[in-house]
Design an enzyme around this catalytic site. Structure first.
Site: not given
Length: 317
Positions: A78, A128, A130, A168, A227-228
């Site tokens: 990340h 998060h 990232e 992302t 997250s994704n």
């Protein structure tokens, strides 16, 4: 005659190139240096992957100050802020950076536009890892925009020097809705030089969009802090699935979810090994879901080189 039960299997799903590289980075570091190898945060957001690496001798820590001086530490996929690099250097840590190259690209964009004195609107989820890493590249220029509803709170110094970047792993649709609202407020808003939402995140969402209208239930294999993976559940529900659930393992499936269901869709987040998907297929097989049809919307061939510290030495010719 009983209605036939079937599984629709989204393709692409599971590991992306950045996750593959990050997991292999920890494995190679263990092979090369022996245990323990320290890892700051979870290498990728998947419970099974983290547990498996921990069994091999990886020690996961929250911050670099938990790593003994002079030891090896791997930075997660990340990404980290410059401050983390500084604190690692101050402790003489041997760092191996497993940041996904697509995240590194966003860091470079942030630095470039900060140098040019832009206000940078970073679309992403507060807290998060990232987002923390990217924002740390230019904290005085970056403000976080956490979804469409937070656009009202955004203020900038010069409306002609504003650019948006993004985490992302976001929902493509929600991100574009956030951008639309930002552009209403700041008509001169600049777009990133290239798409920030990664190819794998987009591809997995597109596959779910194609599959969801044909499913009464979509099971997404992935961890709750991924997250994704969480976004895939949302995409399934927004695109026609009557129900969708996130599970780490097949054993978490509640058989009541399957009552009256004839078609189940399966996908997995970008940090999920395929063995976990196979476990779900086997579980559903026990409930009569025998037909498996693959729904393919893209082919993925991208790979990333390992961090240079772990690449095989070139032999002299």
């Amino acid at each position: 005659m009983a209605e036939s039960k079937r599984i629709l299997l989204a393709e692409p799903r599971g590991y992306c190139a950045g996750v593959d590289r990050a997991v292999e980075t920890v494995e190679r570091a263990l092979d090369k240096h022996g245990a323990p190898v320290y890892v700051r945060k979870e290498i990728v957001h998947n419970r099974h992957v983290v547990d498996t690496l921990a069994e091999r001798g990886a020690i996961f820590v929250g911050e670099t100050d938990e790593v003994p001086e002079g030891a090896i530490v791997v930075f997660s996929a990340h990404g980290v802020s410059p401050e983390v690099h500084r604190t690692a250097a101050a402790r003489s840590l041997k760092t191996i950076d497993a940041t996904c190259p697509l995240v590194t690209k966003v860091h470079q964009e942030a630095k470039r536009f900060a140098r040019d004195d832009y206000d940078i609107l970073l679309i992403g989820h507060e807290g998060h890892e990232e987002v923390e890493g990217t924002a740390g590249e230019a904290p005085e220029h970056i403000q976080l925009v956490d979804g469409p509803d937070s656009v009202d709170n955004v203020t900038v110094r010069d409306e002609s020097k504003v650019i948006w970047l993004s985490q992302t792993t976001l929902s493509v649709d929600e991100t574009m809705e956030t951008v639309r609202r930002l552009r209403e407020k700041f008509p001169e808003l600049n777009d990133p030089p290239s798409d920030d939402i990664c190819y794998a995140t987009q591809n997995r969402q597109v596959a779910v969009k194609a599959m969801a209208p044909r499913c009464e239930l979509v099971i997404v294999v992935g961890s709750k802090n991924s997250s994704n993976s969480v976004r895939l559940v949302e995409v399934a529900l927004q695109n026609g699935a009557a129900a969708s659930y996130l599970v780490d393992y097949a054993r978490e499936i509640d058989p009541s979810w399957l009552e009256g269901v004839s078609t189940v869709g399966i996908t997995s987040g970008a940090s999920v090994p395929e063995v976990l998907v196979r476990g779900v297929i086997d579980f559903l097989g026990d409930y009569g879901f025998a037909d498996v049809e693959t729904v393919t919307t893209a082919e993925e061939t991208l790979t990333f080189a390992l961090p240079r510290e772990l690449r095989p030495a070139r032999t002299a010719k």
